[in-house]
Design a protein around this motif. Structure first.
Motif, PDB file in Angstrom:
ATOM      1  N   ALA A 163      -2.187  -0.932  -2.925  1.00  0.00           N
ATOM      2  CA  ALA A 163      -1.528  -0.023  -3.856  1.00  0.00           C
ATOM      3  C   ALA A 163      -2.365   1.246  -3.985  1.00  0.00           C
ATOM      4  CB  ALA A 163      -1.366  -0.691  -5.215  1.00  0.00           C
ATOM      5  N   THR A 164      -1.741   2.317  -4.432  1.00  0.00           N
ATOM      6  CA  THR A 164      -2.485   3.539  -4.660  1.00  0.00           C
ATOM      7  C   THR A 164      -3.370   3.390  -5.895  1.00  0.00           C
ATOM      8  OG1 THR A 164      -0.765   4.512  -6.055  1.00  0.00           O
ATOM      9  CG2 THR A 164      -0.610   4.897  -3.678  1.00  0.00           C
ATOM     10  N   THR A 165      -4.438   4.155  -5.938  1.00  0.00           N
ATOM     11  CA  THR A 165      -5.327   4.114  -7.102  1.00  0.00           C
ATOM     12  C   THR A 165      -4.577   4.495  -8.372  1.00  0.00           C
ATOM     13  OG1 THR A 165      -7.247   4.650  -5.731  1.00  0.00           O
ATOM     14  CG2 THR A 165      -7.439   5.067  -8.096  1.00  0.00           C
ATOM     15  N   GLU A 166      -3.694   5.481  -8.279  1.00  0.00           N
ATOM     16  CA  GLU A 166      -2.919   5.899  -9.447  1.00  0.00           C
ATOM     17  C   GLU A 166      -2.027   4.761  -9.936  1.00  0.00           C
ATOM     18  OE1 GLU A 166       0.341   9.329 -10.776  1.00  0.00           O
ATOM     19  OE2 GLU A 166      -0.357   9.190  -8.697  1.00  0.00           O
ATOM     20  N   ALA A 167      -1.398   4.036  -9.006  1.00  0.00           N
ATOM     21  CA  ALA A 167      -0.529   2.928  -9.398  1.00  0.00           C
ATOM     22  C   ALA A 167      -1.327   1.821 -10.078  1.00  0.00           C
ATOM     23  CB  ALA A 167       0.196   2.371  -8.171  1.00  0.00           C
ATOM     24  N   ILE A 168      -2.519   1.548  -9.579  1.00  0.00           N
ATOM     25  CA  ILE A 168      -3.362   0.517 -10.193  1.00  0.00           C
ATOM     26  C   ILE A 168      -3.763   0.922 -11.613  1.00  0.00           C
ATOM     27  CG2 ILE A 168      -5.579  -0.685 -10.030  1.00  0.00           C
ATOM     28  CD1 ILE A 168      -5.318  -0.460  -6.979  1.00  0.00           C
ATOM     29  N   GLU A 169      -4.166   2.177 -11.768  1.00  0.00           N
ATOM     30  CA  GLU A 169      -4.631   2.641 -13.076  1.00  0.00           C
ATOM     31  C   GLU A 169      -3.509   2.661 -14.109  1.00  0.00           C
ATOM     32  OE1 GLU A 169      -6.321   6.428 -12.176  1.00  0.00           O
ATOM     33  OE2 GLU A 169      -8.251   5.580 -11.514  1.00  0.00           O
ATOM     34  N   THR A 170      -2.280   2.921 -13.688  1.00  0.00           N
ATOM     35  CA  THR A 170      -1.181   3.022 -14.644  1.00  0.00           C
ATOM     36  C   THR A 170      -0.426   1.704 -14.840  1.00  0.00           C
ATOM     37  OG1 THR A 170       0.312   3.792 -12.877  1.00  0.00           O
ATOM     38  CG2 THR A 170      -0.833   5.470 -14.185  1.00  0.00           C
ATOM     39  N   SER A 171      -0.507   0.783 -13.875  1.00  0.00           N
ATOM     40  CA  SER A 171       0.292  -0.441 -13.934  1.00  0.00           C
ATOM     41  C   SER A 171      -0.453  -1.633 -14.518  1.00  0.00           C
ATOM     42  CB  SER A 171       0.806  -0.812 -12.535  1.00  0.00           C
ATOM     43  OG  SER A 171       1.620   0.207 -12.006  1.00  0.00           O
ATOM     44  N   VAL A 172      -1.783  -1.646 -14.414  1.00  0.00           N
ATOM     45  CA  VAL A 172      -2.568  -2.770 -14.925  1.00  0.00           C
ATOM     46  C   VAL A 172      -2.857  -2.524 -16.407  1.00  0.00           C
ATOM     47  CG1 VAL A 172      -4.718  -4.069 -14.710  1.00  0.00           C
ATOM     48  CG2 VAL A 172      -3.587  -3.187 -12.658  1.00  0.00           C
ATOM     49  N   LYS A 173      -2.246  -3.338 -17.274  1.00  0.00           N
ATOM     50  CA  LYS A 173      -2.325  -3.110 -18.711  1.00  0.00           C
ATOM     51  C   LYS A 173      -3.118  -4.221 -19.403  1.00  0.00           C
ATOM     52  CE  LYS A 173       0.504   0.464 -18.589  1.00  0.00           C
ATOM     53  NZ  LYS A 173       0.033   1.853 -18.897  1.00  0.00           N
ATOM     54  N   LYS A 174      -3.948  -3.833 -20.349  1.00  0.00           N
ATOM     55  CA  LYS A 174      -4.727  -4.789 -21.124  1.00  0.00           C
ATOM     56  C   LYS A 174      -3.827  -5.589 -22.040  1.00  0.00           C
ATOM     57  CE  LYS A 174      -8.777  -5.043 -24.169  1.00  0.00           C
ATOM     58  NZ  LYS A 174      -9.822  -4.255 -24.859  1.00  0.00           N
ATOM     59  N   VAL A 212      -7.459  -6.072  -9.914  1.00  0.00           N
ATOM     60  CA  VAL A 212      -7.786  -4.776  -9.325  1.00  0.00           C
ATOM     61  C   VAL A 212      -8.275  -4.954  -7.896  1.00  0.00           C
ATOM     62  CG1 VAL A 212      -9.374  -2.817  -9.443  1.00  0.00           C
ATOM     63  CG2 VAL A 212      -8.208  -3.602 -11.507  1.00  0.00           C
ATOM     64  N   ARG A 213      -9.142  -5.921  -7.687  1.00  0.00           N
ATOM     65  CA  ARG A 213      -9.638  -6.206  -6.339  1.00  0.00           C
ATOM     66  C   ARG A 213      -8.490  -6.595  -5.413  1.00  0.00           C
ATOM     67  NH1 ARG A 213     -14.342  -9.968  -6.930  1.00  0.00           N
ATOM     68  NH2 ARG A 213     -12.736 -11.516  -7.350  1.00  0.00           N
ATOM     69  N   TRP A 214      -7.571  -7.417  -5.941  1.00  0.00           N
ATOM     70  CA  TRP A 214      -6.413  -7.833  -5.146  1.00  0.00           C
ATOM     71  C   TRP A 214      -5.546  -6.632  -4.763  1.00  0.00           C
ATOM     72  CZ3 TRP A 214      -4.393 -12.023  -2.734  1.00  0.00           C
ATOM     73  CH2 TRP A 214      -3.034 -11.958  -2.392  1.00  0.00           C
ATOM     74  N   LEU A 215      -5.256  -5.744  -5.732  1.00  0.00           N
ATOM     75  CA  LEU A 215      -4.345  -4.621  -5.486  1.00  0.00           C
ATOM     76  C   LEU A 215      -4.936  -3.597  -4.527  1.00  0.00           C
ATOM     77  CD1 LEU A 215      -2.915  -4.127  -9.081  1.00  0.00           C
ATOM     78  CD2 LEU A 215      -1.732  -5.099  -7.097  1.00  0.00           C
ATOM     79  N   TYR A 216      -6.258  -3.562  -4.415  1.00  0.00           N
ATOM     80  CA  TYR A 216      -6.854  -2.679  -3.417  1.00  0.00           C
ATOM     81  C   TYR A 216      -6.741  -3.270  -2.013  1.00  0.00           C
ATOM     82  CZ  TYR A 216      -8.763   0.900  -6.479  1.00  0.00           C
ATOM     83  OH  TYR A 216      -8.899   1.963  -7.347  1.00  0.00           O
ATOM     84  N   THR A 217      -6.213  -4.502  -1.926  1.00  0.00           N
ATOM     85  CA  THR A 217      -5.940  -5.125  -0.629  1.00  0.00           C
ATOM     86  C   THR A 217      -4.441  -5.263  -0.381  1.00  0.00           C
ATOM     87  OG1 THR A 217      -7.996  -6.394  -0.735  1.00  0.00           O
ATOM     88  CG2 THR A 217      -6.322  -7.181   0.792  1.00  0.00           C
ATOM     89  N   SER A 218      -3.691  -5.656  -1.410  1.00  0.00           N
ATOM     90  CA  SER A 218      -2.241  -5.830  -1.303  1.00  0.00           C
ATOM     91  C   SER A 218      -1.568  -5.198  -2.506  1.00  0.00           C
ATOM     92  CB  SER A 218      -1.882  -7.320  -1.225  1.00  0.00           C
ATOM     93  OG  SER A 218      -0.485  -7.500  -1.299  1.00  0.00           O
ATOM     94  N   HIS A 219      -0.454  -4.514  -2.284  1.00  0.00           N
ATOM     95  CA  HIS A 219       0.212  -3.792  -3.369  1.00  0.00           C
ATOM     96  C   HIS A 219       1.202  -4.647  -4.144  1.00  0.00           C
ATOM     97  CE1 HIS A 219       3.181  -3.719  -0.166  1.00  0.00           C
ATOM     98  NE2 HIS A 219       4.104  -3.320  -1.020  1.00  0.00           N
ATOM     99  N   THR A 220       1.259  -5.951  -3.836  1.00  0.00           N
ATOM    100  CA  THR A 220       2.237  -6.820  -4.500  1.00  0.00           C
ATOM    101  C   THR A 220       1.557  -7.823  -5.418  1.00  0.00           C
ATOM    102  OG1 THR A 220       2.219  -8.381  -2.645  1.00  0.00           O
ATOM    103  CG2 THR A 220       3.872  -6.621  -2.594  1.00  0.00           C
TER     104      THR A 220
END
Length: 233
Positions: A163-174, A212-220
């Motif tokens: 996934a893109t860094t922007e998508a990770i930062e905006t989609s992963v919610k606490k 986060v580690r997962w999404l930097y490998t796979s976007h799903t």
């Protein structure tokens, strides 16, 4: 197969995560070990626990081997054969081809050998009591055929695109865990009630460092394959 990995060290705990995929399945291998040093006496005992889970059934392992010991020197010499024996029963499962099992065996052996080294000059007297080092291996598997039934072949090939860094930062919610017996679906460790977790838009939750580690490998999403945006390049 496409492999990538990441390692962390905290105090005397060492952990590695490796990702892989083939036509039948995608998987991540999490390896953790604890010891005061990474330099071992040849007689030091590595005591393995291996668990294999399907991601849609994260609480019930399809394979489990516990407290299997091997001297560290022997593991460095014969680790591949040792691990093949521990994982041999996986050959009866439809997802695990001989090639897939060998890939997993080689990945686990490489990571353990990369964490530890053996010092042949260590103490060897008859009074020496070799330490035991627990090594936990968790293999988390997703069935690609279930995904392929819902997606076209072109989409399937994108599974391990980050996934893109922007998508990770905006989609992963606490968020906060409100039920007992809940597990992070990446590392499969329990998340305590009222403990901090992080969710994706599909509402599946994880430890932050895991997803986060997962999404930097796979976007799903590791559970439902909910897709996050990827780079158009």
């Amino acid at each position: 197969m496409d492999l990538s990995g990441e390692s962390t060290r905290s105090g005397y705990s060492y952990s590695r995560t490796t990702f892989g995929m083939n036509e039948r399945m995608s998987y991540n291998i999490s390896i953790s070990a604890s010891n005061e040093t990474t330099t071992l006496n040849p007689a030091a005992i590595l005591r393995f626990t291996i668990k294999v889970f399907l991601r849609n059934e994260p609480r019930i392992p399809i394979h489990y081997r516990s407290s299997t010991p091997i001297p560290s020197q022997t593991f460095f010499q014969e680790g591949l054969c040792f691990l093949r024996t521990l994982l041999s029963s996986l050959s009866s499962h439809r997802l695990f081809s001989a090639e897939a099992i060998e890939d997993i065996v080689e990945s686990v052996a490489f990571e353990v050998r990369d964490i530890f080294q053996v010092d042949d000059a260590g103490p060897s007297s008859s009074e020496y009591q070799p330490p035991e080092i627990p090594v936990c291996v968790v293999i988390n598997v997703a069935d690609n055929s279930m995904l392929a039934a819902r997606q076209d072949p072109a989409a399937l090939t994108l599974r391990m695109v980050p996934a893109t860094t922007e998508a990770i930062e905006t989609s992963v919610k606490k968020s906060t865990v409100v039920e007992s017996g809940c597990y992070c679906s990446v590392c499969l460790e329990e998340v305590v009630v009222n403990g901090e977790c992080y969710t994706l838009p599909c509402n599946h939750f994880f430890h932050k460092k895991c997803i986060v580690r997962w999404l930097y490998t796979s976007h799903t999403c590791p559970l439902c394959r909910y897709p996050l945006p990827v780079s158009k390049e």
